[in-house]
Design a protein around this motif. Structure first.
Motif, PDB file in Angstrom:
ATOM      1  N   ILE A 310       4.413  -5.100  -1.114  1.00 52.95           N
ATOM      2  CA  ILE A 310       4.902  -4.865   0.363  1.00 52.95           C
ATOM      3  C   ILE A 310       5.188  -5.795   1.199  1.00 52.95           C
ATOM      4  N   ARG A 311       6.392  -5.789   1.899  1.00 55.22           N
ATOM      5  CA  ARG A 311       6.555  -7.060   2.791  1.00 55.22           C
ATOM      6  C   ARG A 311       5.980  -7.249   3.834  1.00 55.22           C
ATOM      7  N   TRP A 312       5.702  -8.129   4.404  1.00 54.46           N
ATOM      8  CA  TRP A 312       4.806  -8.397   5.404  1.00 54.46           C
ATOM      9  C   TRP A 312       5.010  -7.465   6.741  1.00 54.46           C
ATOM     10  N   ASN A 313       6.334  -7.067   6.914  1.00 50.55           N
ATOM     11  CA  ASN A 313       6.454  -6.275   8.028  1.00 50.55           C
ATOM     12  C   ASN A 313       5.790  -5.057   8.219  1.00 50.55           C
ATOM     13  N   TYR A 314       5.668  -4.340   7.022  1.00 53.76           N
ATOM     14  CA  TYR A 314       4.922  -3.169   6.730  1.00 53.76           C
ATOM     15  C   TYR A 314       3.440  -3.043   6.502  1.00 53.76           C
ATOM     16  N   LEU A 315       2.910  -4.460   6.276  1.00 50.22           N
ATOM     17  CA  LEU A 315       1.270  -4.505   5.926  1.00 50.22           C
ATOM     18  C   LEU A 315       0.637  -3.808   6.839  1.00 50.22           C
ATOM     19  N   PRO A 316       0.581  -4.128   8.340  1.00 45.28           N
ATOM     20  CA  PRO A 316       0.196  -3.274   9.456  1.00 45.28           C
ATOM     21  C   PRO A 316       0.023  -1.991   9.077  1.00 45.28           C
ATOM     22  N   SER A 317       1.195  -1.318   8.786  1.00 38.90           N
ATOM     23  CA  SER A 317       1.207   0.199   8.748  1.00 38.90           C
ATOM     24  C   SER A 317       0.588   0.338   7.609  1.00 38.90           C
ATOM     25  N   LEU A 318       0.673  -0.239   6.358  1.00 39.27           N
ATOM     26  CA  LEU A 318      -0.137   0.150   5.217  1.00 39.27           C
ATOM     27  C   LEU A 318      -1.683  -0.009   5.638  1.00 39.27           C
ATOM     28  N   GLU A 319      -2.070  -1.080   6.202  1.00 39.71           N
ATOM     29  CA  GLU A 319      -3.594  -1.287   6.199  1.00 39.71           C
ATOM     30  C   GLU A 319      -4.221  -0.279   7.174  1.00 39.71           C
ATOM     31  N   ARG A 320      -3.491   0.347   8.135  1.00 39.25           N
ATOM     32  CA  ARG A 320      -3.887   1.446   8.919  1.00 39.25           C
ATOM     33  C   ARG A 320      -3.885   2.806   8.045  1.00 39.25           C
ATOM     34  N   HIS A 321      -3.332   2.833   6.978  1.00 36.55           N
ATOM     35  CA  HIS A 321      -3.347   4.060   6.194  1.00 36.55           C
ATOM     36  C   HIS A 321      -4.665   3.853   5.207  1.00 36.55           C
ATOM     37  N   LEU A 322      -4.988   2.552   4.723  1.00 38.27           N
ATOM     38  CA  LEU A 322      -6.002   2.382   3.601  1.00 38.27           C
ATOM     39  C   LEU A 322      -7.178   2.648   4.386  1.00 38.27           C
ATOM     40  N   THR A 323      -8.204   3.544   3.877  1.00 39.19           N
ATOM     41  CA  THR A 323      -9.446   3.834   4.428  1.00 39.19           C
ATOM     42  C   THR A 323     -10.400   3.348   3.754  1.00 39.19           C
TER      43      THR A 323
END
Length: 363
Positions: A310-323
């Motif tokens: 995953i590119r850095w631009n989308y890591l905040p969105s991914l981290e919010r999804h990971l529980t």
């Protein structure tokens, strides 16, 4: 400027005022060039999403132009700082600090090229990383970096065969380390031994004529624009001292190096047991870290470790999804809940690892 007989000719830049104006122009231009990549990948970016959705969006936005502009923008800004370097001691200090941060940014951008997600094609990832980061900074070839980082580090983070853990051990971060040696290891790149290691790595990585030529041309350009201040404060000090120290602090912050929680299961669950995350609630410190020593997604290393594609631009969105829970120190350096205190306790206190494991949340 008129030069009479017997007077020395003026070297570039011809006047302090012009140098400052050119510096400002280069900095503004570089910042503007960098925004093209940010704006392109910000379109249709969700606040939270799973890795599959983000990979599809990432593939749809992938291109080779905006990553090139991003890297060019970094070097345009570095050029601006070189112009400032000759304007006095304070300007030289500012230049050294700024260029050291830019070198750290270049390293992190090239890190995503190593993962194959900076640009659209494999060839573009390789060329952009080599031309704009690995050649001018004297970093190892991208193919070598891919082997040591993607193949050797990611599957084995914090384990005995992790090459990054071996670096920490070499610097003196081992079980039973005395407190004074531990503190010195935190600034290892600034110590004589650390400088020797950095220099040796630089010489080993520039063992071909084209890599040596890239460094030579960089030195010539820094001297041409900023004189000896440009060369020393704008290149040598950032490359040999400041950038290595910023990278070292990033490395220390990424993982529970000395007391990981061994787990089996999904990648997110495994990585939750061996990743750290600074400043999850302090937006000021998070923004400061993201613009200096933890740039381009390094602040979200847990999400990157769990899903490296995953590119850095989308890591905040991914981290919010990971529980799954991962470890969130209160700070880097100071306090009982800091990263450094955690590492020190794990290396010097018997039974600390076992005690911590009993407090961790289950899946």
């Amino acid at each position: 400027m008129t030069v009479t007989r017997g007077q020395p000719t003026a070297r570039f830049p011809p006047a302090p005022g012009l140098s400052v104006l050119l510096c400002i122009a280069m900095l503004v231009t570089g910042i503007a060039l960098r925004q093209a990549d940010r704006a392109h990948f910000a379109r249709t970016r969700p606040r939270t999403a799973d890795s599959t959705s983000l990979r599809e969006l990432q593939r749809a936005r992938a291109n080779d132009l905006t990553p090139a502009l991003l890297l060019i923008g970094q070097w345009v800004q570095i050029t601006g700082w070189w112009l400032l370097a000759a304007q006095g001691p304070l300007a030289a200090v500012v230049t050294a600090t700024a260029v050291g941060i830019h070198f750290r940014h270049l390293q992190e951008i090239s890190h995503f090229a190593v993962h194959g997600v900076l640009a659209r094609t494999r060839r573009a990832n390789l060329l952009l990383a080599e031309i704009f980061a690995h050649h001018p900074l004297g970093l190892p070839p991208v193919t070598v970096r891919h082997r040591t980082h993607v193949r050797d580090h990611h599957p084995h983070a914090t384990l005995d065969n992790d090459p990054n853990l071996a670096e920490l051990h070499t610097a003196g971060l081992r079980p039973g380390v005395p407190r004074t040696h531990f503190l010195r290891a935190l600034v290892f790149p600034l110590t004589p031994g650390g400088v020797r290691t950095t220099t040796a790595d630089l010489l080993r990585n520039t063992n071909s004529w084209h890599r040596r030529a890239a460094l030579f041309l960089l030195a010539v350009l820094a001297y041409t624009l900023g004189g000896w201040s440009g060369l020393v404060a704008g290149l040598l000090v950032p490359r040999l001292l400041l950038y290595p120290q910023l990278s070292w602090l990033s490395l220390l912050n990424e993982h529970t190096w000395f007391d990981p929680d061994p787990r089996t299961g999904t990648p997110t669950w495994i990585e939750a047991g061996r990743c750290l995350r600074l400043y999850p609630t302090n937006r000021t410190l998070a923004h400061l870290a993201a613009t200096t020593w933890l740039p381009y997604g390094d602040l979200h290393h847990y999400a990157h470790s769990a899903h490296p594609a995953i590119r850095w631009n989308y890591l905040p969105s991914l981290e919010r999804h990971l529980t799954n829970p991962h470890f969130t120190p209160n700070a880097l350096l100071i306090g009982s809940g800091s990263v450094i205190r955690r590492h020190q306790s794990a290396l010097t206190t018997p039974g600390t690892t076992t005690a911590r494991k009993t407090q961790r949340l289950p899946l």
